[in-house]
Design a protein around this motif. Structure first.
Motif, PDB file in Angstrom:
ATOM      1  N   HIS A  57       0.845  -1.189   0.000  1.00  0.00           N
ATOM      2  CA  HIS A  57       0.000   0.000   0.000  1.00  0.00           C
ATOM      3  C   HIS A  57       0.884   1.244   0.000  1.00  0.00           C
ATOM      4  N   VAL A  58       0.317   2.361  -0.437  1.00  0.00           N
ATOM      5  CA  VAL A  58       1.098   3.578  -0.640  1.00  0.00           C
ATOM      6  C   VAL A  58       0.467   4.746   0.115  1.00  0.00           C
ATOM      7  N   LEU A  59       1.336   5.549   0.735  1.00  0.00           N
ATOM      8  CA  LEU A  59       0.941   6.815   1.333  1.00  0.00           C
ATOM      9  C   LEU A  59       1.523   7.931   0.466  1.00  0.00           C
ATOM     10  N   VAL A  60       0.656   8.812  -0.030  1.00  0.00           N
ATOM     11  CA  VAL A  60       1.088   9.912  -0.888  1.00  0.00           C
ATOM     12  C   VAL A  60       0.894  11.218  -0.139  1.00  0.00           C
ATOM     13  N   LEU A 189       3.812   0.255   2.304  1.00  0.00           N
ATOM     14  CA  LEU A 189       5.013  -0.216   1.635  1.00  0.00           C
ATOM     15  C   LEU A 189       5.944   0.937   1.329  1.00  0.00           C
ATOM     16  N   MET A 190       5.383   2.054   0.890  1.00  0.00           N
ATOM     17  CA  MET A 190       6.218   3.214   0.573  1.00  0.00           C
ATOM     18  C   MET A 190       5.434   4.510   0.757  1.00  0.00           C
ATOM     19  N   LYS A 191       6.190   5.583   0.877  1.00  0.00           N
ATOM     20  CA  LYS A 191       5.610   6.922   0.963  1.00  0.00           C
ATOM     21  C   LYS A 191       6.152   7.740  -0.195  1.00  0.00           C
ATOM     22  N   ILE A 192       5.231   8.312  -0.969  1.00  0.00           N
ATOM     23  CA  ILE A 192       5.599   9.078  -2.157  1.00  0.00           C
ATOM     24  C   ILE A 192       5.369  10.556  -1.878  1.00  0.00           C
ATOM     25  N   LEU A 193       6.353  11.381  -2.211  1.00  0.00           N
ATOM     26  CA  LEU A 193       6.229  12.832  -2.101  1.00  0.00           C
ATOM     27  C   LEU A 193       6.058  13.411  -3.495  1.00  0.00           C
TER      28      LEU A 193
END
Length: 336
Positions: A57-60, A189-193
């Motif tokens: 899953h992704v946090l943006v 899973l990852m954090k996108i900026l």
């Protein structure tokens, strides 16, 4: 330096070879179709696809209006998956996400409980401004993210595969928000900026959406094929040296007390290696290289470390600390 091994597609309940042979055609089609609706943001699109291949899953985190919702809804259309959107607010309740038992009357006039599915029962879920939801509501997503299931009133309901959550948060408006606890951040899973588009990209955005433009999205992949792509991703080979390299990077986050108060967990090592496999797969390589790991370090680790008081006081960012780790020459010694 190359670390080539042969990918093994046997010993599976699925016949993966046909999907593997046309994987690059599928990926190219996905990127092309998303590009019909989204201008720029290629790194975000790539990293979202990597997360989906890794069943993560992704946090943006970004300012409003940069195309997050349009991107994820477009991907769901391309893959013919069920999409739902949750607008998080302080008064949102856990049952508004998971669903709840309601009383229904049958044809004979009798009454019984019937479970009404919540918006989490979809293949792709957008949790918009997740930090505006209360901690109690945020925690309702934990079981769904980790175990791919929902438990309501002692009954467990399995979620369909594939299952993917993209959560967003606005870094500007912090009043009336609830910061995600470390335990929940670690489940992403990852954090996108995201950053603003460049002038040329913004010019194209204006040309498209200030006119009578309607993007044409073509469905080009079914859910079963994507499940097979997820299975292939885990089978991309990686050498033991590169595994030790990835683990060494994560271990360094636990041994920098002057900059990091709390380092990343073993879940970060798993995430880094999985994401490197997916990145190699997208690049049409049947093996993981050092560059794959380096490319994924920032989005995988930036939300998993807690900076020390001194680092926060000096306005040192998580990305700067991670880049300092990558520049350490002693880390690459495990590859020699």
């Amino acid at each position: 330096m190359r670390y080539e091994q042969e990918i093994q597609l046997d010993n599976s309940e699925l016949d993966l070879k046909p999907t593997y042979e046309r994987a690059q055609e599928i990926f190219e089609t996905i990127f092309r179709e998303v590009g019909n609706a989204i201008v720029g943001q290629k790194e975000m699109i790539r990293q979202i696809l990597i997360a989906m291949l890794c069943e993560g899953h992704v946090l943006v985190e970004s300012n409003p209006g940069l195309g997050k919702t349009l991107t994820i809804s477009t991907i769901s259309q391309i893959m013919n998956m069920r999409f739902s959107r949750i607008q998080c607010t302080p008064d949102l309740m856990p049952s508004d996400i998971t669903g709840t038992d309601i009383i229904e009357e049958d044809e004979k006039g009798g009454k019984r409980f019937q479970f009404k599915l919540g918006p989490v029962f979809a293949n792709i879920v957008l949790a918009d401004e997740i930090n505006r939801a209360s901690p109690k509501t945020q925690s309702a997503l934990l079981e769904a993210m980790q175990e791919k299931q929902v438990t309501v009133a002692n009954t467990t309901y399995a979620l369909d595969k594939p299952f993917f959550i993209l959560a967003t948060q606005n870094p500007l408006e912090m009043e009336g928000t609830y910061a995600l606890p470390e335990a929940q951040l670690d489940r992403f899973l990852m954090k996108i900026l995201l950053t603003y588009p460049n002038p040329d990209e913004e010019f194209e955005i204006v040309n498209r959406y200030a006119e009578a433009f309607r993007p044409t999205i073509r469905k080009c992949i079914d859910r079963q094929t994507f499940v097979e792509l997820q299975e292939i991703t885990r089978r991309i080979p990686i050498s033991n040296k590169l595994k030790k390299y990835a683990i060494d990077i994560v271990n360094r986050t636990r041994n920098m007390p002057e900059l990091i108060e709390a380092g990343a967990s073993p879940r970060a090592s798993i995430a880094l290696i999985l994401c490197a496999k997916a990145n190699a797969f997208l690049d049409n390589r049947g093996y993981v290289d050092k560059e794959d790991i380096d490319f994924m370090v920032l989005p995988v680790l930036r939300h998993r470390i807690i900076l020390s008081f001194d680092a926060a006081r000096d306005n040192v960012s998580s990305d700067e600390v991670i880049e300092k780790i990558l520049m350490d020459k002693t880390i690459t010694s495990v590859l020699e």
